[in-house]
Design a protein around this motif. Sequence first.
Motif, short mmCIF file in Angstrom:
data_model
loop_
_atom_site.label_atom_id
_atom_site.label_comp_id
_atom_site.label_asym_id
_atom_site.label_seq_id
_atom_site.Cartn_x
_atom_site.Cartn_y
_atom_site.Cartn_z
N UNK A 1 0.80 -1.18 -0.03
CA UNK A 1 -0.09 0.15 0.01
C UNK A 1 0.98 1.30 0.04
N UNK A 2 0.57 2.10 -0.79
CA UNK A 2 1.34 3.46 -1.15
C UNK A 2 1.02 4.49 0.53
N UNK B 1 6.69 4.74 4.61
CA UNK B 1 7.65 4.42 3.60
C UNK B 1 9.20 4.81 4.30
N UNK B 2 9.25 6.10 5.03
CA UNK B 2 10.38 6.64 5.42
C UNK B 2 11.11 5.51 6.32
N UNK B 3 10.30 4.55 7.14
CA UNK B 3 10.98 3.96 8.17
C UNK B 3 10.54 2.46 8.05
N UNK B 4 9.56 2.11 7.84
CA UNK B 4 8.93 0.82 8.07
C UNK B 4 9.11 0.04 6.68
N UNK C 1 3.09 -1.06 -5.97
CA UNK C 1 2.36 -0.36 -5.31
C UNK C 1 0.87 -0.11 -5.56
N UNK C 2 -0.12 -0.06 -4.63
CA UNK C 2 -1.59 0.32 -4.87
C UNK C 2 -1.85 1.63 -4.00
N UNK C 3 -2.76 2.15 -4.65
CA UNK C 3 -2.92 3.47 -3.89
C UNK C 3 -4.45 3.47 -3.35
N UNK C 4 -4.71 4.50 -2.16
CA UNK C 4 -5.96 4.16 -1.48
C UNK C 4 -7.13 4.32 -2.54
N UNK C 5 -7.20 5.09 -3.36
CA UNK C 5 -8.43 4.84 -4.25
C UNK C 5 -8.37 3.95 -5.35
N UNK C 6 -7.44 2.73 -5.23
CA UNK C 6 -7.55 1.68 -6.27
C UNK C 6 -8.10 0.63 -5.30
#
Length: 341
Positions: A79-80, A84-87, A110-115
């Motif tokens: 999930x986007x 991203x910075x840490x995990x 990746x997939x995005x919240x609106x997908x």
Amino acid sequence: MTDSPLALPPEYRPTLKTIAAATGLAVATVSRALKDAPDIGEETKRRVRETAERLGYRPNRAGVRLRTGKTNVIALVLSAEADVMNHTSQLLYSIARTLKGTAYHLVVMPFFPDEDPMTPIRYIVETGSADGIILNQTRPDDPRVRYMQDRGFPFATHGRTDMGLDHPYFDFDNEAYARQAVRILHRRGRRRLMVIAPPRAHSYARHMLAGFADESAHLGLAFEVAETVTSDSAGHDIETAVEARFRAPNPPDGLVLGSTTATMASVHGAERAGATLARDFDAVGKEAIPFLHRFRSDLIVLREDVGRAGHFLAKAIIAAIERRAPGAAQFLDAPDPNEGL
């Protein structure tokens, strides 16, 4: 001159026979070592992988697919919204490092919240563009898991489900994390707690909320759940929500936070409202890479070993693809009980 045992013309494409000749091993042994077969010793695997890397060996994917129907590709579907910075960066690094020297290559989708989160899963399975899938942010009843299970497609999940299905997973015990965070805050004299949890639909959100509410009630503490933001919300939104809550009557004096971004944003929001960390409130955050103490040394930080998760999941998905039993198919990790004391 080359430092390999064989002087290879630059146009020559190394094969399994090349590696076998360089190591003195049988071709079958080399092949199984590159596939991380459990009956091959770790020292032999290391020697084969180092030789393969030195010779510039790359499996011919087209040939492999024609012979076996396999792609030697593992897809990591993320999930986007993830941290991203840490995990996510640590998870990616660990999986890629574990696959290094094996026959498998990693691709990230990746997939995005609106997908629709099913879209990348269907694409991979229907096109056969990967041999197996690793996915994260599982749901208690996850249609992606059911879809792959029904079709016999190899997969492993970073997170558990509650579907009565036996599948490979690695999960961090977020219930234990929340309970430990509440106990630490209670020990520091905090009496009004607030949690910023992951999105409610995710399995680990339910685990975290259950541990937070149950432990707070057990210790007789007032507690609340942030309703307008989650630990996946944008940092600005979390800052704004926390600032508003700290300006309201009876603000919390202890925060339990579900991500690195939420931890930093919450502290900023409370400070914008005039509160001081370690005097007016304490905050507990979790991280995969040591960072938060550089942001604020007074933060209470519990570590989530995402590197271990990536290593475990890479091993588990290879075992699933090759239809063999792994050393372990499921693992539930927990925070160090001595951290934050």
